[in-house]
Write a protein that holds these residues in place. Sequence first.
Motif, mmCIF file in Angstrom:
data_model
loop_
_atom_site.group_PDB
_atom_site.id
_atom_site.type_symbol
_atom_site.label_atom_id
_atom_site.label_comp_id
_atom_site.label_asym_id
_atom_site.label_seq_id
_atom_site.Cartn_x
_atom_site.Cartn_y
_atom_site.Cartn_z
ATOM 1 N N LEU A 1 -3.453 -6.018 -0.313
ATOM 2 C CA LEU A 1 -3.407 -4.612 -0.716
ATOM 3 C C LEU A 1 -4.283 -3.778 0.210
ATOM 4 O O LEU A 1 -5.465 -4.087 0.402
ATOM 5 N N GLU B 1 2.091 -3.417 -10.426
ATOM 6 C CA GLU B 1 1.937 -1.968 -10.249
ATOM 7 C C GLU B 1 0.609 -1.497 -10.838
ATOM 8 O O GLU B 1 -0.136 -0.744 -10.220
ATOM 9 N N PHE C 1 -2.440 -2.670 -8.806
ATOM 10 C CA PHE C 1 -2.695 -1.862 -7.620
ATOM 11 C C PHE C 1 -3.350 -0.540 -7.990
ATOM 12 O O PHE C 1 -4.294 -0.095 -7.336
ATOM 13 N N LYS C 2 -2.870 0.096 -9.034
ATOM 14 C CA LYS C 2 -3.440 1.370 -9.428
ATOM 15 C C LYS C 2 -4.901 1.229 -9.801
ATOM 16 O O LYS C 2 -5.734 2.081 -9.483
ATOM 17 N N GLY D 1 0.836 -1.189 0.000
ATOM 18 C CA GLY D 1 0.000 0.000 0.000
ATOM 19 C C GLY D 1 0.867 1.233 0.000
ATOM 20 O O GLY D 1 2.029 1.192 0.406
ATOM 21 N N ASN E 1 -5.470 0.330 1.368
ATOM 22 C CA ASN E 1 -5.503 1.741 0.999
ATOM 23 C C ASN E 1 -6.437 2.465 1.952
ATOM 24 O O ASN E 1 -7.574 2.036 2.173
ATOM 25 N N HIS F 1 5.793 -0.277 0.255
ATOM 26 C CA HIS F 1 5.059 0.457 -0.767
ATOM 27 C C HIS F 1 5.724 0.281 -2.127
ATOM 28 O O HIS F 1 5.271 0.845 -3.120
ATOM 29 N N LEU G 1 6.313 -2.258 -4.926
ATOM 30 C CA LEU G 1 5.665 -3.501 -5.297
ATOM 31 C C LEU G 1 6.631 -4.565 -5.788
ATOM 32 O O LEU G 1 6.472 -5.744 -5.473
#
Length: 308
Positions: free
Chosen positions: A205, A299, A302-303, A36, A207, A191, A193
């Motif tokens: 994950l 990456e 996650f986005k 995260g 957030n 943080h 990845l």
Amino acid sequence: MTPVVAFNELSKWYGNVIGVNKLTLTIPAGVTGLLGPNGAGKSTLLQIATGQLRPSQGTVRVLGEEVWGNARLNRFIGLCPEQDRFYEWMTGWDFVHTCARLSGLSRAEAREAAARTIDSVGMTRHQGRAIRGYSKGMRQRIKMAQALVHEPQLLFLDEPFTGTDPVARRDLMDIVLRLSDAGKSVILSSHVLHEVQSLTSRVVLLNHGRLVAEGHVREIRDLIDKHPHHIVLVCEQYRQLAARMMEWPDVEGIRVLSQQNGLMVETRAPDAFYGRLPELSMADGLAIQSVYSDDDNLEAVFKYLVNK
């Protein structure tokens, strides 16, 4: 099989600030990456799991036991914190040996364990120096040593590679892999990845204090198929290729990349799309030379999942 850590409806708040928000999560034995951005709640979660913070709401069990006020549990867990809070005048040896004694080892056991563990992190040459003179990488190594000195069953690592040089980073990663091979469990927060991805395929994950997703990297990757997936195709006849693909119902958009002799195709059904490419590539001389997608890496996953 009993999970090594189990959070149930866990919340932690500081006045009006929420650190962890109604999180329910079980973590099995083995190596798990806790991912995260900064401020996601990773450190708060690890501080609760190691008994440093009391939950505002909900419960947490580590190795099957309640955590808060359970000093006995410290014999079976180790923590490498993100922050540096040393007695700077102590030598590396003094620090690790003292931590061994505090964990319940006898004097003889502590001396042997300190020597063995300091050597395992590559700090034997520097163990007699005061910590105030250590580099960032050396401080991270000696923090790792104190976390390992009592041979815990479960190790919590909070951003252990931050600020380290490439050699220290590689050595610390090797330690984690050796622990995994020895059957130890590790929960590693980061943080970055690619660091976690190189150590384990199981990720969690977070957030804004909430659970975004968990599981194998591939399982998490499958969660984004509802989002537009961008695939680049390189082909000399890219304009003819675009005309053919516009007929496909799962293609939502095409952007011409003339400098690359290619296309960027947007689809919400990547598996079906990939499945049709071989036949298309052999038809009408439309030889597709290359296919790739940046959306296949962690990456991008996650986005998508945190809606960035």
